[in-house]
Design an enzyme around this catalytic site. Structure first.
Site, mmCIF file in Angstrom:
data_model
loop_
_atom_site.group_PDB
_atom_site.id
_atom_site.type_symbol
_atom_site.label_atom_id
_atom_site.label_comp_id
_atom_site.label_asym_id
_atom_site.label_seq_id
_atom_site.Cartn_x
_atom_site.Cartn_y
_atom_site.Cartn_z
ATOM 1 N N ASP A 71 32.988 69.912 5.042
ATOM 2 C CA ASP A 71 32.871 71.080 4.386
ATOM 3 C C ASP A 71 34.206 71.752 4.191
ATOM 4 O OD1 ASP A 71 32.815 71.728 6.909
ATOM 5 O OD2 ASP A 71 31.075 73.210 6.865
ATOM 6 N N CYS A 72 35.068 70.948 3.870
ATOM 7 C CA CYS A 72 36.396 71.705 3.936
ATOM 8 C C CYS A 72 36.519 72.350 2.542
ATOM 9 C CB CYS A 72 37.706 70.486 3.989
ATOM 10 S SG CYS A 72 39.193 71.178 3.899
ATOM 11 N N GLY A 73 37.217 73.563 2.505
ATOM 12 C CA GLY A 73 37.497 74.428 1.413
ATOM 13 C C GLY A 73 38.856 74.063 0.629
ATOM 14 N N ASN A 90 32.516 65.531 0.529
ATOM 15 C CA ASN A 90 32.794 67.040 0.802
ATOM 16 C C ASN A 90 31.602 67.582 0.023
ATOM 17 O OD1 ASN A 90 33.750 69.535 1.186
ATOM 18 N ND2 ASN A 90 35.878 69.004 0.562
#
Length: 333
Positions: A71-73, A90
């Site tokens: 869950d990388c921004g 993601n």
């Protein structure tokens, strides 16, 4: 019996579609999201009849990972697994961004994924995506044989001084050129969007009157050492830091808000440095298992190292605030 699944990009997402074909060697869905196994990872594992694993509590060798769910921004995590050529999902709609953007390609990465993006793959797609068997070649050469062959190939090809100098200069120039190109690329794809984001936050604060609310609520806490220690302790809690960490979004927003209040005079400027350490106690909490995996740590090391680092933040976070507070004494007088 394992089942193959096709994963396509969700709304606002990028990349894919990916056809996931589980095998006896690669059959684990690793969730690197913090807060346990993400529902997307659970749902995907159930469809493929594979094993879902919490990457924060259990170390998994890379050769057993079929797909990683993150869950990388837009920082490093979204590119670490694509760099290893491991399928990456993601759950946030993030494309090619971050320092590892060049490794994020459509054939290995997909983003903005929810459960509606899953579908069972047909036989032809699964067969096409399955790894092809490696051709059997002759007996591998020993190191001594390889060196002997290289020496034989290079025999009689001794380079002159001018040639060697030209090759060396060319190598240096190419490295500087590649570094400059990468710098421009990161500036355009990461730094400028962040500057636009901060400008938008400042505009919203100024136009909506949120600044007045913050001045009456956050300012009293952030303008005292005990208040900042409390903020640091909360951000560093082991069950919160992996959730607050992705994309450093929380730290960016809170930092912007505090910066506005310091500029307005509601918070003394000498609290700027300790406030920075107070709101950053959780930074990297979501990256710990990925970083250990990137360093080729053993699964047992990852299992022990992740909680060790997260719990250490509860101590080092407030200590960093105190050190920053002492260093700021007389800094702005």
């Amino acid at each position: 019996m394992y089942k193959s699944v096709t994963v396509k990009a969700g709304r606002g997402g990028w990349g894919g579609p990916l056809t996931l074909v589980p095998t006896e060697a690669k059959h684990k869905v690793v969730s690197i999201t913090g807060g346990g196994i993400h529902p997307i990872a659970k749902s995907l594992a159930a469809m493929m009849e594979c094993e879902a694993v919490d990457g924060f509590s259990t170390g998994v060798p890379d050769e057993e990972i079929l797909v990683a769910v993150v869950d990388c921004g837009g920082t490093a995590r979204c590119g670490v697994y694509p760099k290893k050529r491991i399928f990456t999902i993601n759950v946030l709609p993030v494309g090619q961004t971050g320092p590892l953007a060049k490794f994020i390609t459509e054939d290995i990465y997909v983003s903005g994924v929810d459960e509606s993006c899953f579908s069972y793959a047909d036989a032809s797609a699964a067969q096409a995506a399955a790894p092809a068997p490696k051709p059997v070649s002759g007996a591998p050469k020993s190191k001594a044989q390889a060196k002997e062959e290289v020496a034989r190939m290079n025999a009689g090809k001794e380079k002159g001084f001018i040639t060697r100098l030209g090759i060396a200069i060319g190598g240096v120039v190419s490295k500087f050129y590649a570094a400059g190109r990468e710098t421009i690329d990161i500036t355009i794809k990461s730094i400028l969007p962040f500057m636009a984001f901060v400008s938008m936050i400042l505009g919203i604060i100024s136009a909506s009157g949120i600044g007045d609310v913050i001045a009456n609520t956050i300012s009293p806490i952030a303008s005292t050492l005990p208040g900042m220690l409390i903020i640091s302790f909360i951000c560093a809690m082991p069950f919160l830091s992996p959730v607050l960490g992705p994309g450093a979004v929380i730290a960016q927003i809170v930092g912007t808000l505090l910066g506005v209040q310091i500029g307005l005079g509601n918070i003394p400027p000498q609290y700027a440095l300790p406030a920075l350490f107070a709101i950053d106690a959780q930074v990297g909490g979501d990256f710990v298992p990925v970083g250990l995996s990137l360093g080729e740590a053993d699964p047992e090391t990852i299992e022990l190292g992740v909680p060790a680092v997260l719990y250490s933040r509860v101590i080092t976070g407030p200590v960093a605030v105190i050190i920053a507070y002492v260093a700021s004494i007389g800094l702005y007088s």
